[in-house]
Motif scaffolding. Structure first.
Motif, PDB file in Angstrom:
ATOM      1  N   GLY A   1      15.521  12.169   3.072  1.00  0.00           N
ATOM      2  CA  GLY A   1      16.954  12.387   2.942  1.00  0.00           C
ATOM      3  C   GLY A   1      17.656  11.055   2.827  1.00  0.00           C
ATOM      4  N   CYS A   2      18.975  11.105   2.868  1.00  0.00           N
ATOM      5  CA  CYS A   2      19.778   9.886   2.800  1.00  0.00           C
ATOM      6  C   CYS A   2      20.549   9.740   4.112  1.00  0.00           C
ATOM      7  N   PRO A   3      19.989   8.987   5.072  1.00  0.00           N
ATOM      8  CA  PRO A   3      20.654   8.865   6.370  1.00  0.00           C
ATOM      9  C   PRO A   3      22.017   8.183   6.294  1.00  0.00           C
ATOM     10  N   PHE A   4      22.292   7.469   5.221  1.00  0.00           N
ATOM     11  CA  PHE A   4      23.560   6.747   5.085  1.00  0.00           C
ATOM     12  C   PHE A   4      24.741   7.676   4.861  1.00  0.00           C
ATOM     13  N   ARG A   5      24.478   8.942   4.599  1.00  0.00           N
ATOM     14  CA  ARG A   5      25.569   9.914   4.486  1.00  0.00           C
ATOM     15  C   ARG A   5      26.346  10.025   5.788  1.00  0.00           C
ATOM     16  N   ALA A   6      25.717   9.655   6.904  1.00  0.00           N
ATOM     17  CA  ALA A   6      26.405   9.705   8.199  1.00  0.00           C
ATOM     18  C   ALA A   6      27.535   8.677   8.262  1.00  0.00           C
ATOM     19  N   GLY A   7      27.419   7.614   7.477  1.00  0.00           N
ATOM     20  CA  GLY A   7      28.479   6.613   7.394  1.00  0.00           C
ATOM     21  C   GLY A   7      28.778   5.896   8.702  1.00  0.00           C
ATOM     22  N   VAL A   8      27.769   5.618   9.502  1.00  0.00           N
ATOM     23  CA  VAL A   8      28.017   5.023  10.819  1.00  0.00           C
ATOM     24  C   VAL A   8      27.853   3.510  10.859  1.00  0.00           C
ATOM     25  N   LEU A   9      27.225   2.902   9.876  1.00  0.00           N
ATOM     26  CA  LEU A   9      26.997   1.448   9.908  1.00  0.00           C
ATOM     27  C   LEU A   9      28.291   0.691   9.652  1.00  0.00           C
ATOM     28  N   ARG A  10      28.494  -0.341  10.460  1.00  0.00           N
ATOM     29  CA  ARG A  10      29.685  -1.180  10.352  1.00  0.00           C
ATOM     30  C   ARG A  10      29.252  -2.647  10.302  1.00  0.00           C
ATOM     31  N   PRO A  11      30.053  -3.501   9.673  1.00  0.00           N
ATOM     32  CA  PRO A  11      29.745  -4.926   9.688  1.00  0.00           C
ATOM     33  C   PRO A  11      29.556  -5.419  11.123  1.00  0.00           C
ATOM     34  N   GLY A  12      28.512  -6.202  11.323  1.00  0.00           N
ATOM     35  CA  GLY A  12      28.219  -6.763  12.630  1.00  0.00           C
ATOM     36  C   GLY A  12      27.289  -5.929  13.489  1.00  0.00           C
ATOM     37  N   ASP A  13      26.979  -4.696  13.086  1.00  0.00           N
ATOM     38  CA  ASP A  13      26.067  -3.855  13.867  1.00  0.00           C
ATOM     39  C   ASP A  13      24.665  -4.448  13.908  1.00  0.00           C
ATOM     40  N   THR A  14      23.949  -4.139  14.988  1.00  0.00           N
ATOM     41  CA  THR A  14      22.522  -4.413  15.094  1.00  0.00           C
ATOM     42  C   THR A  14      21.819  -3.079  14.889  1.00  0.00           C
ATOM     43  N   VAL A  15      20.927  -3.030  13.893  1.00  0.00           N
ATOM     44  CA  VAL A  15      20.315  -1.781  13.443  1.00  0.00           C
ATOM     45  C   VAL A  15      18.803  -1.859  13.614  1.00  0.00           C
ATOM     46  N   LEU A  16      18.217  -0.733  14.003  1.00  0.00           N
ATOM     47  CA  LEU A  16      16.763  -0.587  14.012  1.00  0.00           C
ATOM     48  C   LEU A  16      16.414   0.517  13.034  1.00  0.00           C
ATOM     49  N   ASP A  17      15.662   0.170  11.983  1.00  0.00           N
ATOM     50  CA  ASP A  17      15.157   1.153  11.023  1.00  0.00           C
ATOM     51  C   ASP A  17      13.707   1.431  11.393  1.00  0.00           C
ATOM     52  N   ILE A  18      13.470   2.614  11.960  1.00  0.00           N
ATOM     53  CA  ILE A  18      12.125   2.969  12.423  1.00  0.00           C
ATOM     54  C   ILE A  18      11.378   3.669  11.289  1.00  0.00           C
ATOM     55  N   GLY A  19      10.175   3.187  11.003  1.00  0.00           N
ATOM     56  CA  GLY A  19       9.402   3.725   9.888  1.00  0.00           C
ATOM     57  C   GLY A  19       9.976   3.212   8.577  1.00  0.00           C
ATOM     58  N   SER A  20      10.252   1.932   8.540  1.00  0.00           N
ATOM     59  CA  SER A  20      10.980   1.334   7.416  1.00  0.00           C
ATOM     60  C   SER A  20      10.198   1.294   6.112  1.00  0.00           C
ATOM     61  N   GLY A  21       8.884   1.412   6.179  1.00  0.00           N
ATOM     62  CA  GLY A  21       8.106   1.376   4.946  1.00  0.00           C
ATOM     63  C   GLY A  21       8.354   0.095   4.178  1.00  0.00           C
ATOM     64  N   ALA A  22       8.512   0.210   2.870  1.00  0.00           N
ATOM     65  CA  ALA A  22       8.726  -0.958   2.015  1.00  0.00           C
ATOM     66  C   ALA A  22      10.157  -1.472   2.071  1.00  0.00           C
ATOM     67  N   GLY A  23      11.026  -0.792   2.816  1.00  0.00           N
ATOM     68  CA  GLY A  23      12.310  -1.379   3.143  1.00  0.00           C
ATOM     69  C   GLY A  23      13.548  -0.907   2.422  1.00  0.00           C
ATOM     70  N   THR A  24      13.493   0.163   1.663  1.00  0.00           N
ATOM     71  CA  THR A  24      14.702   0.617   0.970  1.00  0.00           C
ATOM     72  C   THR A  24      15.863   0.759   1.948  1.00  0.00           C
ATOM     73  N   ASP A  25      15.679   1.513   3.017  1.00  0.00           N
ATOM     74  CA  ASP A  25      16.772   1.738   3.967  1.00  0.00           C
ATOM     75  C   ASP A  25      17.123   0.479   4.743  1.00  0.00           C
ATOM     76  N   ALA A  26      16.141  -0.304   5.126  1.00  0.00           N
ATOM     77  CA  ALA A  26      16.413  -1.538   5.872  1.00  0.00           C
ATOM     78  C   ALA A  26      17.230  -2.516   5.029  1.00  0.00           C
TER      79      ALA A  26
END
Length: 184
Positions: free
Chosen positions: A65-90
């Motif tokens: 799916g597209c987790p970015f539809r949640a729209g929760v990321l903001r400038p300055g956030d610290t993010v953990l992408d679990i199961g990042s694979g080759a990194g598209t989402d990261a």
């Protein structure tokens, strides 16, 4: 997706690593799940989200799916992408949180980790750190993550309760998550 029932935790982890090693090293092969840019488009990624993401990362995309539809990321956030694979989402997250933010891209498959490290080294992504680890034992401090993101990881983890406990452990008290997952 890898469906393995009745096997030990070790056999499940080995099967997942084998499958995603193949996706990392031979993304053009046929799989029982969609991969690549076409898979990104099929699950709702916009052109704007995919802009600037290296073809190597997109080729090995295997999200649900597209987790970015949640729209929760903001400038300055610290993010953990679990199961990042080759990194598209990261890589998308790194762009969205900006240079003042930080993204940890965690994956347990050495081939995916190696691929993402090579892709990230060729990009201006100083706020991205690749971590080789399992979701059941996240090597980050308690309450250090603003947003946990994942795309189809939980269905592959043998100890789901342990992985969820780890997510809550590393997330700040007012943090949140954006998950795309298969549910049955």
């Amino acid at each position: 997706m890898v469906a393995i029932l009745g096997f030990t935790r070790e056999r499940v982890i080995a099967a997942v690593k084998e499958m995603y090693t193949d996706v990392a090293t031979a993304p053009e092969r046929p799989y029982h799940f969609p991969v690549g840019r076409a898979a990104c488009r099929a699950v709702g990624y916009s052109d704007a989200l995919l802009e600037g993401i290296p073809e190597g990362a997109l080729a090995s995309f295997a999200g649900v799916g597209c987790p970015f539809r949640a729209g929760v990321l903001r400038p300055g956030d610290t993010v953990l992408d679990i199961g990042s694979g080759a990194g598209t989402d990261a890589l998308i997250a790194a762009r969205l949180v900006g240079p003042e933010g930080k993204v940890y891209a965690l994956d347990m498959t050495p081939a995916m980790v190696e691929k993402l490290r090579a892709l990230a080294a060729a990009l201006p992504a100083p706020n991205l750190e690749v971590v080789e680890a399992n979701a059941e034992s996240i090597p980050l401090p308690d309450a250090s993550i603003d947003v946990v993101t994942s795309n189809g990881m939980l269905n592959l983890v043998p100890e789901k309760r342990r992985a969820i406990a780890e997510i809550f452990r590393v997330r700040t008290p007012d943090g949140c998550g954006q998950l795309a997952e298969l549910v049955m």
